[in-house]
Scaffold this motif. Structure first.
Motif, mmCIF file in Angstrom:
data_model
loop_
_atom_site.group_PDB
_atom_site.id
_atom_site.type_symbol
_atom_site.label_atom_id
_atom_site.label_comp_id
_atom_site.label_asym_id
_atom_site.label_seq_id
_atom_site.Cartn_x
_atom_site.Cartn_y
_atom_site.Cartn_z
ATOM 1 N N GLU A 10 0.837 -1.194 0.000
ATOM 2 C CA GLU A 10 0.000 0.000 0.000
ATOM 3 C C GLU A 10 0.875 1.249 0.000
ATOM 4 O O GLU A 10 1.654 1.467 0.929
ATOM 5 C CB GLU A 10 -0.927 0.011 1.217
ATOM 6 N N GLU A 11 0.750 2.057 -1.019
ATOM 7 C CA GLU A 11 1.614 3.231 -1.166
ATOM 8 C C GLU A 11 1.511 4.176 0.022
ATOM 9 O O GLU A 11 2.521 4.694 0.500
ATOM 10 C CB GLU A 11 1.265 3.967 -2.459
ATOM 11 N N SER A 12 0.303 4.413 0.521
ATOM 12 C CA SER A 12 0.136 5.340 1.639
ATOM 13 C C SER A 12 0.813 4.811 2.897
ATOM 14 O O SER A 12 1.433 5.567 3.647
ATOM 15 C CB SER A 12 -1.346 5.591 1.906
ATOM 16 N N SER A 13 0.723 3.516 3.133
ATOM 17 C CA SER A 13 1.336 2.917 4.313
ATOM 18 C C SER A 13 2.856 3.025 4.256
ATOM 19 O O SER A 13 3.515 3.352 5.256
ATOM 20 C CB SER A 13 0.922 1.446 4.423
ATOM 21 N N VAL A 14 3.412 2.773 3.091
ATOM 22 C CA VAL A 14 4.861 2.896 2.915
ATOM 23 C C VAL A 14 5.298 4.341 3.141
ATOM 24 O O VAL A 14 6.282 4.617 3.843
ATOM 25 C CB VAL A 14 5.265 2.419 1.513
ATOM 26 N N GLY A 15 4.563 5.283 2.569
ATOM 27 C CA GLY A 15 4.899 6.686 2.742
ATOM 28 C C GLY A 15 4.845 7.124 4.187
ATOM 29 O O GLY A 15 5.691 7.913 4.657
ATOM 30 N N GLU A 16 3.871 6.613 4.923
ATOM 31 C CA GLU A 16 3.755 6.958 6.339
ATOM 32 C C GLU A 16 4.942 6.427 7.147
ATOM 33 O O GLU A 16 5.424 7.097 8.062
ATOM 34 C CB GLU A 16 2.445 6.404 6.890
ATOM 35 N N ALA A 17 5.420 5.247 6.807
ATOM 36 C CA ALA A 17 6.569 4.687 7.525
ATOM 37 C C ALA A 17 7.827 5.505 7.264
ATOM 38 O O ALA A 17 8.619 5.766 8.184
ATOM 39 C CB ALA A 17 6.788 3.229 7.121
ATOM 40 N N VAL A 18 8.027 5.910 6.022
ATOM 41 C CA VAL A 18 9.178 6.753 5.696
ATOM 42 C C VAL A 18 9.063 8.100 6.410
ATOM 43 O O VAL A 18 10.039 8.594 6.997
ATOM 44 C CB VAL A 18 9.299 6.952 4.177
ATOM 45 N N ALA A 19 7.882 8.699 6.381
ATOM 46 C CA ALA A 19 7.678 9.984 7.059
ATOM 47 C C ALA A 19 7.913 9.862 8.557
ATOM 48 O O ALA A 19 8.456 10.778 9.183
ATOM 49 C CB ALA A 19 6.262 10.491 6.778
ATOM 50 N N LEU A 20 7.528 8.731 9.137
ATOM 51 C CA LEU A 20 7.765 8.501 10.565
ATOM 52 C C LEU A 20 9.251 8.472 10.883
ATOM 53 O O LEU A 20 9.700 9.056 11.878
ATOM 54 C CB LEU A 20 7.111 7.177 10.985
ATOM 55 N N ALA A 21 10.021 7.793 10.042
ATOM 56 C CA ALA A 21 11.471 7.749 10.251
ATOM 57 C C ALA A 21 12.079 9.148 10.202
ATOM 58 O O ALA A 21 12.907 9.515 11.039
ATOM 59 C CB ALA A 21 12.120 6.851 9.203
ATOM 60 N N VAL A 22 11.649 9.935 9.224
ATOM 61 C CA VAL A 22 12.202 11.280 9.051
ATOM 62 C C VAL A 22 11.785 12.186 10.199
ATOM 63 O O VAL A 22 12.609 12.939 10.758
ATOM 64 C CB VAL A 22 11.753 11.872 7.700
ATOM 65 N N SER A 23 10.514 12.142 10.588
ATOM 66 C CA SER A 23 10.041 13.034 11.643
ATOM 67 C C SER A 23 10.591 12.652 13.013
ATOM 68 O O SER A 23 10.827 13.517 13.864
ATOM 69 C CB SER A 23 8.507 13.030 11.689
ATOM 70 N N THR A 24 10.803 11.371 13.234
ATOM 71 C CA THR A 24 11.285 10.915 14.543
ATOM 72 C C THR A 24 12.782 11.107 14.709
ATOM 73 O O THR A 24 13.257 11.539 15.767
ATOM 74 C CB THR A 24 10.942 9.431 14.746
ATOM 75 N N PHE A 25 13.538 10.811 13.645
ATOM 76 C CA PHE A 25 14.993 10.797 13.774
ATOM 77 C C PHE A 25 15.698 11.815 12.887
ATOM 78 O O PHE A 25 16.928 11.860 12.865
ATOM 79 C CB PHE A 25 15.522 9.396 13.471
ATOM 80 N N GLY A 26 14.948 12.603 12.122
ATOM 81 C CA GLY A 26 15.547 13.693 11.368
ATOM 82 C C GLY A 26 16.006 13.370 9.971
ATOM 83 O O GLY A 26 16.542 14.241 9.280
ATOM 84 N N GLY A 27 15.801 12.164 9.520
ATOM 85 C CA GLY A 27 16.230 11.800 8.175
ATOM 86 C C GLY A 27 16.203 10.297 7.997
ATOM 87 O O GLY A 27 15.800 9.551 8.896
ATOM 88 N N LEU A 28 16.638 9.852 6.833
ATOM 89 C CA LEU A 28 16.676 8.424 6.530
ATOM 90 C C LEU A 28 17.991 8.112 5.827
ATOM 91 O O LEU A 28 18.333 8.732 4.827
ATOM 92 C CB LEU A 28 15.504 8.036 5.632
ATOM 93 N N ASP A 29 18.722 7.133 6.370
ATOM 94 C CA ASP A 29 20.021 6.751 5.824
ATOM 95 C C ASP A 29 20.022 5.391 5.141
ATOM 96 O O ASP A 29 20.901 5.115 4.326
ATOM 97 C CB ASP A 29 21.074 6.730 6.946
ATOM 98 N N GLY A 30 19.067 4.545 5.506
ATOM 99 C CA GLY A 30 19.076 3.206 4.942
ATOM 100 C C GLY A 30 17.697 2.587 4.938
ATOM 101 O O GLY A 30 16.843 2.915 5.766
#
Length: 253
Positions: free
Chosen positions: A65-85
Motif C-alpha cells: 500500500e503506497e500510503s502505508s509505505v509513505g507513512e513509515a518513511v515519514a515517521l522515520a524522518v520526523s522521529t529521527f531527522g532523516g533516513l540513511d538506509g
C-alpha cells in the motif's frame, strides 16, 4: 561494533529475518524503524530491543500500500531527522507452492507480484527522496535464489525476485551519482523459531544435505550480519550486487 551509529534505518518487513535485522541494526547503533502488517509482532520485537538499550520505533506497514509505505518513511524522518538506509524484507508466498503456471489463477499471480515486486518499487520510491536529501545512503533488498535458479514451482515469486534484481541495479546505476548504493541479499533456507518444530527439523535435514556448510543451517543472524554490512559505510564501494547467503547452495560466477 557500532558501524551504524547515528544512522536511521527503515526495515520493511519483520518476521524471523526482519526481527534479526532489527536486532542487529540496533546493536550496531542505528535508530531503527521496524514495520510490518503484524503490528503485535513488531511491537514485541521492539520491546526486546528497547530492553537491550536499542533505539527503535514500531509501526504498522503494509508494503503493498503506497500510503502505508509513505507513512513509515515519514515517521522515520520526523522521529529521527532523516533516513540513511532501507532494507526491504517483506514477502508473500500466496497460492499453492506446488502449482505451475497453468495451475495458478491470475488473481494468485497478481497478488504475488503486487507484494513481492510492486511493493519493493513503492518502498524504493518513498525512500529515495529523503535519502538523497540526506546526502545518500544504502538500500538493501531481500531476494531469493529463486531469482536465478530454474524452478518448476512458485513462478510468480521467482518472477518478482528476478524483477527485484533489475530494480536494484537500476537504483544503483541511476542514483549512484546521488550517493545511493543498492544491493540484494539472496538467502538460502533460513530456519527460525516461527516454524513448527517438526517442519524445522525436516528443513534442517534437507538444508544440510544440499549445502556446503555441514555444521549448521542458516539463521536470521546470518542475513542480519550481511544486511548490517551493506547498510554501513564499510560497504561504501559495494553496489549493484546480489550476495547469496545460503551455505553454498547456489554457486555463481
Amino acid at each position: 561494533m557500532k558501524r551504524l551509529d547515528g544512522k536511521t534505518i527503515l526495515i520493511a518487513g519483520s518476521g524471523g529475518i526482519g526481527a534479526g535485522l532489527a536486532q542487529r541494526c540496533a546493536a550496531e547503533g542505528a535508530n531503527v524503524v521496524l514495520g510490518d502488517i503484524d503490528i503485535a509482532g513488531v511491537e514485541a520485537v521492539a520491546a526486546g530491543i528497547r530492553t537491550d538499550g536499542g533505539s527503535i520505533v514500531a509501526t504498522r506497514l503494509d508494503g503493498a500500500e503506497e500510503s502505508s509505505v509513505g507513512e513509515a518513511v515519514a515517521l522515520a524522518v520526523s522521529t529521527f531527522g532523516g533516513l540513511d538506509g532501507l532494507h526491504v524484507n517483506f514477502a508473500s508466498l500466496s497460492g499453492n507452492s506446488e502449482d505451475g503456471l497453468l495451475d495458478m489463477t491470475m488473481d494468485e499471480i497478481d497478488a504475488s507480484l503486487r507484494v513481492n515486486l510492486r511493493g519493493y518499487v513503492l518502498c524504493t520510491r518513498a525512500a529515495l527522496p529523503p535519502m538523497i536529501q540526506r546526502g545518500g545512503g544504502s538500500i538493501v533488498y531481500t531476494s531469493s535464489g529463486s531469482a536465478y535458479v530454474a524452478e518448476p514451482v512458485r513462478v510468480a515469486y521467482a518472477m518478482a525476485k528476478s524483477g527485484g534484481h533489475a530494480l536494484m541495479r537500476h537504483v544503483a546505476s541511476r542514483y549512484g551519482v546521488d550517493g545511493i548504493r543498492a544491493n540484494s541479499i539472496a538467502p538460502g533456507v533460513i530456519v527460525h523459531d516461527r516454524f513448527p518444530a517438526e517442519i524445522r527439523a525436516a528443513m534442517e535435514e534437507m538444508t544440510i544435505e544440499a549445502t556446503f556448510v555441514k555444521s549448521r543451517v542458516g539463521r536470521p543472524e546470518d542475513i542480519a550480519a550481511a544486511g548490517a554490512y551493506l547498510l554501513s559505510d564499510d560497504a561504501g564501494y559495494v553496489t549493484g550486487q546480489v550476495i547469496s547467503v545460503d551455505g553454498g547452495r547456489t554457486v555463481r560466477a
